[in-house]
Structures are given as structure tokens and as C-alpha cells.
Scaffold this motif. Structure first.
Motif, PDB file in Angstrom:
ATOM      1  N   PHE A  12     -42.332  78.202 -36.689  1.00 30.07           N
ATOM      2  CA  PHE A  12     -42.983  77.032 -36.116  1.00 30.07           C
ATOM      3  C   PHE A  12     -42.057  76.289 -35.158  1.00 30.07           C
ATOM      4  O   PHE A  12     -40.901  76.019 -35.466  1.00 30.07           O
ATOM      5  CB  PHE A  12     -43.442  76.089 -37.233  1.00 30.07           C
ATOM      6  CG  PHE A  12     -44.220  74.918 -36.716  1.00 30.07           C
ATOM      7  CD1 PHE A  12     -45.536  75.079 -36.290  1.00 30.07           C
ATOM      8  CD2 PHE A  12     -43.639  73.666 -36.637  1.00 30.07           C
ATOM      9  CE1 PHE A  12     -46.263  74.004 -35.797  1.00 30.07           C
ATOM     10  CE2 PHE A  12     -44.355  72.582 -36.141  1.00 30.07           C
ATOM     11  CZ  PHE A  12     -45.671  72.740 -35.721  1.00 30.07           C
ATOM     12  N   CYS A  13     -42.586  75.989 -33.991  1.00 31.84           N
ATOM     13  CA  CYS A  13     -41.827  75.235 -32.987  1.00 31.84           C
ATOM     14  C   CYS A  13     -42.406  73.823 -32.920  1.00 31.84           C
ATOM     15  O   CYS A  13     -43.576  73.647 -32.587  1.00 31.84           O
ATOM     16  CB  CYS A  13     -41.930  75.918 -31.629  1.00 31.84           C
ATOM     17  SG  CYS A  13     -41.215  74.969 -30.281  1.00 31.84           S
ATOM     18  N   SER A  14     -41.583  72.843 -33.232  1.00 30.15           N
ATOM     19  CA  SER A  14     -42.104  71.478 -33.314  1.00 30.15           C
ATOM     20  C   SER A  14     -42.381  70.901 -31.923  1.00 30.15           C
ATOM     21  O   SER A  14     -43.206  70.013 -31.764  1.00 30.15           O
ATOM     22  CB  SER A  14     -41.119  70.587 -34.081  1.00 30.15           C
ATOM     23  OG  SER A  14     -39.853  70.667 -33.479  1.00 30.15           O
ATOM     24  N   LYS A  15     -41.732  71.432 -30.903  1.00 28.04           N
ATOM     25  CA  LYS A  15     -41.970  70.942 -29.550  1.00 28.04           C
ATOM     26  C   LYS A  15     -43.323  71.391 -29.023  1.00 28.04           C
ATOM     27  O   LYS A  15     -44.069  70.633 -28.448  1.00 28.04           O
ATOM     28  CB  LYS A  15     -40.874  71.458 -28.615  1.00 28.04           C
ATOM     29  CG  LYS A  15     -39.941  70.353 -28.195  1.00 28.04           C
ATOM     30  CD  LYS A  15     -39.074  70.760 -27.046  1.00 28.04           C
ATOM     31  CE  LYS A  15     -37.989  69.705 -26.883  1.00 28.04           C
ATOM     32  NZ  LYS A  15     -36.834  70.262 -26.205  1.00 28.04           N
ATOM     33  N   CYS A  16     -43.623  72.684 -29.238  1.00 27.74           N
ATOM     34  CA  CYS A  16     -44.888  73.243 -28.755  1.00 27.74           C
ATOM     35  C   CYS A  16     -45.993  73.036 -29.775  1.00 27.74           C
ATOM     36  O   CYS A  16     -47.154  73.287 -29.477  1.00 27.74           O
ATOM     37  CB  CYS A  16     -44.739  74.735 -28.466  1.00 27.74           C
ATOM     38  SG  CYS A  16     -43.419  75.118 -27.312  1.00 27.74           S
ATOM     39  N   ASN A  17     -45.602  72.622 -30.990  1.00 33.85           N
ATOM     40  CA  ASN A  17     -46.548  72.423 -32.070  1.00 33.85           C
ATOM     41  C   ASN A  17     -47.364  73.690 -32.358  1.00 33.85           C
ATOM     42  O   ASN A  17     -48.570  73.647 -32.532  1.00 33.85           O
ATOM     43  CB  ASN A  17     -47.475  71.242 -31.737  1.00 33.85           C
ATOM     44  CG  ASN A  17     -48.091  70.665 -32.995  1.00 33.85           C
ATOM     45  OD1 ASN A  17     -47.523  70.786 -34.081  1.00 33.85           O
ATOM     46  ND2 ASN A  17     -49.256  70.063 -32.860  1.00 33.85           N
ATOM     47  N   ASN A  19     -46.753  78.248 -33.619  1.00 32.10           N
ATOM     48  CA  ASN A  19     -45.826  79.299 -34.042  1.00 32.10           C
ATOM     49  C   ASN A  19     -45.433  80.168 -32.851  1.00 32.10           C
ATOM     50  O   ASN A  19     -46.287  80.541 -32.048  1.00 32.10           O
ATOM     51  CB  ASN A  19     -46.482  80.200 -35.091  1.00 32.10           C
ATOM     52  CG  ASN A  19     -46.455  79.576 -36.463  1.00 32.10           C
ATOM     53  OD1 ASN A  19     -45.446  79.008 -36.868  1.00 32.10           O
ATOM     54  ND2 ASN A  19     -47.556  79.692 -37.189  1.00 32.10           N
ATOM     55  N   HIS A  20     -44.152  80.483 -32.741  1.00 28.52           N
ATOM     56  CA  HIS A  20     -43.715  81.517 -31.803  1.00 28.52           C
ATOM     57  C   HIS A  20     -43.472  82.762 -32.630  1.00 28.52           C
ATOM     58  O   HIS A  20     -43.143  82.667 -33.815  1.00 28.52           O
ATOM     59  CB  HIS A  20     -42.424  81.106 -31.101  1.00 28.52           C
ATOM     60  CG  HIS A  20     -42.591  79.905 -30.231  1.00 28.52           C
ATOM     61  ND1 HIS A  20     -43.610  79.773 -29.316  1.00 28.52           N
ATOM     62  CD2 HIS A  20     -41.862  78.761 -30.139  1.00 28.52           C
ATOM     63  CE1 HIS A  20     -43.499  78.612 -28.708  1.00 28.52           C
ATOM     64  NE2 HIS A  20     -42.447  77.970 -29.187  1.00 28.52           N
ATOM     65  N   SER A  21     -43.623  83.919 -32.013  1.00 28.35           N
ATOM     66  CA  SER A  21     -43.519  85.134 -32.826  1.00 28.35           C
ATOM     67  C   SER A  21     -42.826  86.272 -32.089  1.00 28.35           C
ATOM     68  O   SER A  21     -42.743  86.278 -30.855  1.00 28.35           O
ATOM     69  CB  SER A  21     -44.917  85.569 -33.261  1.00 28.35           C
ATOM     70  OG  SER A  21     -45.679  85.888 -32.126  1.00 28.35           O
ATOM     71  N   LEU A 230     -36.920  80.810 -30.546  1.00 24.88           N
ATOM     72  CA  LEU A 230     -37.930  81.701 -29.964  1.00 24.88           C
ATOM     73  C   LEU A 230     -38.693  81.023 -28.824  1.00 24.88           C
ATOM     74  O   LEU A 230     -39.458  81.681 -28.107  1.00 24.88           O
ATOM     75  CB  LEU A 230     -38.938  82.147 -31.027  1.00 24.88           C
ATOM     76  CG  LEU A 230     -38.452  83.139 -32.079  1.00 24.88           C
ATOM     77  CD1 LEU A 230     -39.464  83.244 -33.206  1.00 24.88           C
ATOM     78  CD2 LEU A 230     -38.195  84.515 -31.466  1.00 24.88           C
ATOM     79  N   CYS A 231     -38.477  79.723 -28.669  1.00 25.89           N
ATOM     80  CA  CYS A 231     -39.245  78.960 -27.699  1.00 25.89           C
ATOM     81  C   CYS A 231     -38.965  79.440 -26.260  1.00 25.89           C
ATOM     82  O   CYS A 231     -37.824  79.611 -25.878  1.00 25.89           O
ATOM     83  CB  CYS A 231     -38.937  77.471 -27.832  1.00 25.89           C
ATOM     84  SG  CYS A 231     -40.107  76.422 -26.982  1.00 25.89           S
ATOM     85  N   GLY A 232     -40.058  79.633 -25.518  1.00 29.37           N
ATOM     86  CA  GLY A 232     -39.913  80.054 -24.126  1.00 29.37           C
ATOM     87  C   GLY A 232     -40.081  81.559 -23.952  1.00 29.37           C
ATOM     88  O   GLY A 232     -40.128  82.060 -22.831  1.00 29.37           O
TER      89      GLY A 232
END
Ligand SMILES: [Zn+2]
Ligand SMILES: [Zn+2]
Length: 236
Positions: A12-17, A19-21, A230-232
Motif C-alpha cells: 500500500f502506498c499512502s501517497k497514491c492511496n 496498492n502498487h504491485s 514501488l511508487c512510480g
């Protein structure tokens, strides 16, 4: 049931709200190839001896030129080493770590010896032990501040940013294979396609890890930081 992707690492990415996978399948062949080389002398004695087993990981990436590359990592330290040729480095500068850690560690050990010597004087012993506890707690904090996490949006953050103040950071956070691999990839403009983490060596004491088996990233240490790491990433 989705079948083509197999096991997927989600965080879970709190910035994008959201899940990144990252799937495991594109990395399983590379992981098996690494397993086939694990009985190399470098590993054998260590992983079946005192250290017992260890987690290892591979990250298959696409380079900017469109070729493929495989990164590999060991969790934590390997036989007292943070850095080994051919393996991704930790999330901090090793020299900075040594400069910070080694003198304080010496002090902590000295206090332990002093406490043992003053066993008959309980009050004095307790005050020495308290001093030692405070010193090692402060050392952990200072060490955590050395870690820098990089993600695929070109952002950086510290471990301290990813854990709520009151909860504290579990020992060994940032030292697992997934964060080392993702951080390295983000810093070197590599696009991860698959992540596989496996255990190698003597089964751990709680029997929760077995040689040659794949595992998802741990919840307690990696869970809170993988979303950022994982963000981005382009969605698969
Ligand atoms: Zn972990
Ligand atoms: Zn995100």
C-alpha cells in the motif's frame, strides 16, 4: 482466478492511496539459477553453520536501452559484511555506518562488562544497564537516520518518514532483499519486471522458512516501506 501473473507482491502506498504491485514470475528463473549456485564455497559453510539460513532475492529489470539485467541481494549482513562484489549494497553509506556504529558499539560492550563486574551492587548495576539501554536505543535511531529510500518517481525519503513516530522502527528494517533491490533499481534507472525472494540454508528456528522456497516480503519491516519503494513503477 488470475493465472498468468502468478504470485504478486503488493504494498500500500499512502501517497497514491492504492496498492502498487510487482509479480514474482518474471524473476523465478533467475532465482532458480542463483539457487543452483548457492552451494558455492562462499555460502555453504556459513549458511549451514551458526548463521543458519538467510533470505536472498533477485530483481529482473529492464534497462533504459531495453536490455534486461538481474540484480541480486542477501538480507542483512553477509558474514559481517554489508557489501559484497556482485550484490546490491545496503540503503546507507557503509563508511558512515561504521563511523557511527563502531565506537558506540564499543561503549555498549564496555558497559555490559562493567555491569557484570558490579553484580553485587544492584543499584549501580541497574544504572549502568539503563545507560547501556539508552545508548543502544539512540544508536538504533541514528542508524535508521542513515537509510535513504529512493523510488521510481525520483523521490527520496528516510525510514523515519515511513513509520509513525509512536510505533518505532523494527530492527533490520530496510535490510531485507526487496528494499535493497528496489532502491538500487530506482537509483540506477532500471525498471523492475519481477521480484523473487527465497530462503537458503538451514531451516530457521521457528521453521517458518525452508530452503529453496519463495516468500513474499515480510509484513513488519517491509510492509510499511514497500509502498513508497514501488511508487512510480509502470503498472504491469
Ligand atoms: Zn522484509
Ligand atoms: Zn504511490
Amino acid at each position: 482466478m488470475p493465472h498468468a501473473q502468478g504470485i504478486v507482491q503488493k504494498a500500500f502506498c499512502s501517497k497514491c492511496n492504492c496498492n502498487h504491485s510487482l509479480p514474482r514470475t518474471p524473476a523465478t528463473d533467475a532465482a532458480k539459477e542463483l539457487m543452483a549456485h548457492m552451494d558455492h564455497a562462499l555460502f555453504a559453510d556459513y549458511l549451514y553453520g551458526e548463521a543458519r539460513g538467510k533470505m536472498f532475492g533477485v530483481l529482473v529489470c529492464r534497462t533504459r536501452e531495453g536490455t534486461f539485467t538481474t540484480l541480486k541481494a542477501f538480507s542483512g549482513q553477509y558474514n559481517g559484511q554489508w557489501k559484497l562484489e556482485g550484490w546490491v549494497p545496503p540503503l546507507f553509506d557503509v563508511q558512515d555506518f561504521r563511523n557511527l556504529h563502531d565506537p558506540v558499539e564499543k561503549q555498549i560492550k564496555a558497559l555490559g562488562r562493567e555491569a557484570a563486574k558490579t553484580a553485587s551492587d544492584i543499584t549501580r548495576r541497574d544504572s549502568i544497564l539503563l545507560q547501556r539501554k539508552q545508548l543502544s536505543r539512540q544508536l538504533m535511531k541514528d542508524i535508521h537516520a542513515l537509510y535513504t529510500l529512493h523510488n521510481f518517481k525520483g523521490e527520496q525519503c528516510s525510514l523515519l518518514d515511513q513509520f509513525p513516530q509512536e510505533r518505532g522502527i523494527p530492527t533490520g528494517t530496510g535490510d531485507c532483499c526487496a528494499p535493497k533491490l528496489l532502491n538500487y533499481a530506482a537509483m540506477h534507472d532500471l525498471q523492475p519486471l519481477g521480484l523473487a525472494e527465497f530462503f537458503w540454508g538451514t531451516t530457521n528456528k521457528s521453521s517458518s522458512r525452508h530452503e529453496g522456497e519463495f516468500y513474499l516480503a515480510c509484513e513488519d519491516k517491509c510492509g510499511p516501506i514497500l509502498g513508497f519503494l514501488l511508487c512510480g513503477l509502470e503498472s504491469q
